[in-house]
Design a protein around this motif. Structure first.
Motif, PDB file in Angstrom:
ATOM      1  N   PHE A  13      11.281 -46.916 -22.811  1.00 13.65           N
ATOM      2  CA  PHE A  13      11.655 -45.807 -21.584  1.00 13.65           C
ATOM      3  C   PHE A  13      12.254 -46.678 -20.661  1.00 13.65           C
ATOM      4  O   PHE A  13      13.157 -46.065 -19.765  1.00 13.65           O
ATOM      5  N   ARG A  39      15.611 -48.253 -21.309  1.00 13.48           N
ATOM      6  CA  ARG A  39      16.726 -47.180 -21.403  1.00 13.48           C
ATOM      7  C   ARG A  39      17.150 -46.830 -19.916  1.00 13.48           C
ATOM      8  O   ARG A  39      18.266 -46.652 -19.713  1.00 13.48           O
ATOM      9  N   ASP A  60      15.497 -33.814 -26.787  1.00 14.36           N
ATOM     10  CA  ASP A  60      15.205 -35.164 -26.740  1.00 14.36           C
ATOM     11  C   ASP A  60      14.793 -35.321 -25.140  1.00 14.36           C
ATOM     12  O   ASP A  60      15.697 -35.582 -24.307  1.00 14.36           O
ATOM     13  N   GLU A 112      12.873 -37.397 -23.670  1.00 14.45           N
ATOM     14  CA  GLU A 112      12.721 -38.882 -23.203  1.00 14.45           C
ATOM     15  C   GLU A 112      14.129 -39.291 -22.790  1.00 14.45           C
ATOM     16  O   GLU A 112      14.552 -39.853 -21.713  1.00 14.45           O
ATOM     17  N   SER A 113      15.382 -39.198 -23.764  1.00 18.56           N
ATOM     18  CA  SER A 113      16.730 -39.511 -23.467  1.00 18.56           C
ATOM     19  C   SER A 113      17.160 -38.731 -22.046  1.00 18.56           C
ATOM     20  O   SER A 113      17.693 -39.321 -21.198  1.00 18.56           O
ATOM     21  N   TYR A 114      16.738 -37.498 -21.896  1.00 17.65           N
ATOM     22  CA  TYR A 114      17.351 -36.701 -20.785  1.00 17.65           C
ATOM     23  C   TYR A 114      16.859 -37.367 -19.315  1.00 17.65           C
ATOM     24  O   TYR A 114      17.514 -37.446 -18.615  1.00 17.65           O
ATOM     25  N   LEU A 147      18.327 -40.829 -18.583  1.00 16.91           N
ATOM     26  CA  LEU A 147      19.650 -40.748 -17.913  1.00 16.91           C
ATOM     27  C   LEU A 147      19.521 -40.229 -16.912  1.00 16.91           C
ATOM     28  O   LEU A 147      20.259 -40.477 -15.799  1.00 16.91           O
TER      29      LEU A 147
END
Length: 225
Positions: free
Chosen positions: A129, A132, A210, A212-214, A217
């Motif tokens: 995490f 990213r 999703d 985690e991705s949100y 970002l």
């Protein structure tokens, strides 16, 4: 091994003595008397006996070396570790799963978050995490993508050039013009950058979203702007 070397030297000396005796006792026709022949035969037999004893000792030494070998290879690695570098707990799949459960308001399943707590009572984000977010910073912040990034957790002093030397056109055989650069010191300190991301309860409860991705970002965009 010392005994074998000793016998080899003894055999070499005995053989040299036998050859010298043979050369000294030959008559004009190259023959030996019966008495000298018996003496030479005895000397030659001693040389042969020494050779057989040396071969016998060499065979014994080879057998001893073979029997003294280990019957199995020793264990040189830690049985609890697999190949490669040790994996950080924050890089474990169980840690990531528990972290996402906490984000969604669910109880952790594996109970591994307590192995890496923050000093303020929270939990450190999983390594993937965090990576990213850092990768997202490269896209959100143009300067970061071309600048030299220095990671620090405390104050860090960096020497820099305040002024630079200056080149001068100089005539042949003329004295050089001295130009001395000066140096200064810049301080990089650690600061806290925070962001608050709001997510609806519906999205938190949606397992297909999703999350985690949100969040990664959103943090990258907020930190990079």
């Amino acid at each position: 091994m010392n005994k074998i070397l000793e016998l080899r030297e003894k055999r070499a000396k005995a053989w040299d003595a036998a050859k010298a005796f043979l050369d000294s006792k030959r008559s004009g026709d190259g023959l030996l008397s019966a008495e000298d022949t018996a003496v030479y035969d005895k000397m030659e037999a001693d040389v042969m006996a020494l050779g057989k004893e040396i071969e016998r000792l060499e065979r014994q030494s080879a057998i001893d070396a073979e029997l003294s070998k280990a019957t199995s290879a020793p264990i040189t690695n830690n049985p609890e570790k697999t190949g490669g570098a040790p994996k950080s707990i924050r890089a474990a799949a169980e840690y990531r799963a528990d972290f996402l459960n906490i984000l969604r308001g669910k109880a952790p399943v594996n109970n591994v978050l307590s192995t890496s707590p923050d000093t303020d009572g929270g939990y450190l984000v999983p390594a993937e995490f965090e990576n990213r977010i850092v990768a997202g910073l490269e896209e959100a912040n143009v300067v970061r993508s071309i600048a030299k990034v220095i990671t620090t957790s405390a104050e860090r002093k960096i020497p820099v050039a305040a002024t630079h030397s200056t080149a001068q056109w100089t005539a042949e055989n003329a004295a050089y013009t001295e130009s001395n650069p000066t140096f200064a010191q810049k301080t990089i300190d650690a600061f806290k950058l925070t962001d608050l991301v709001k997510i609806s309860v519906e999205l938190l409860q949606d397992s297909m979203f999703d999350l985690e991705s949100y969040i990664a970002l959103e943090f990258a965009r907020a930190f990079g702007v």
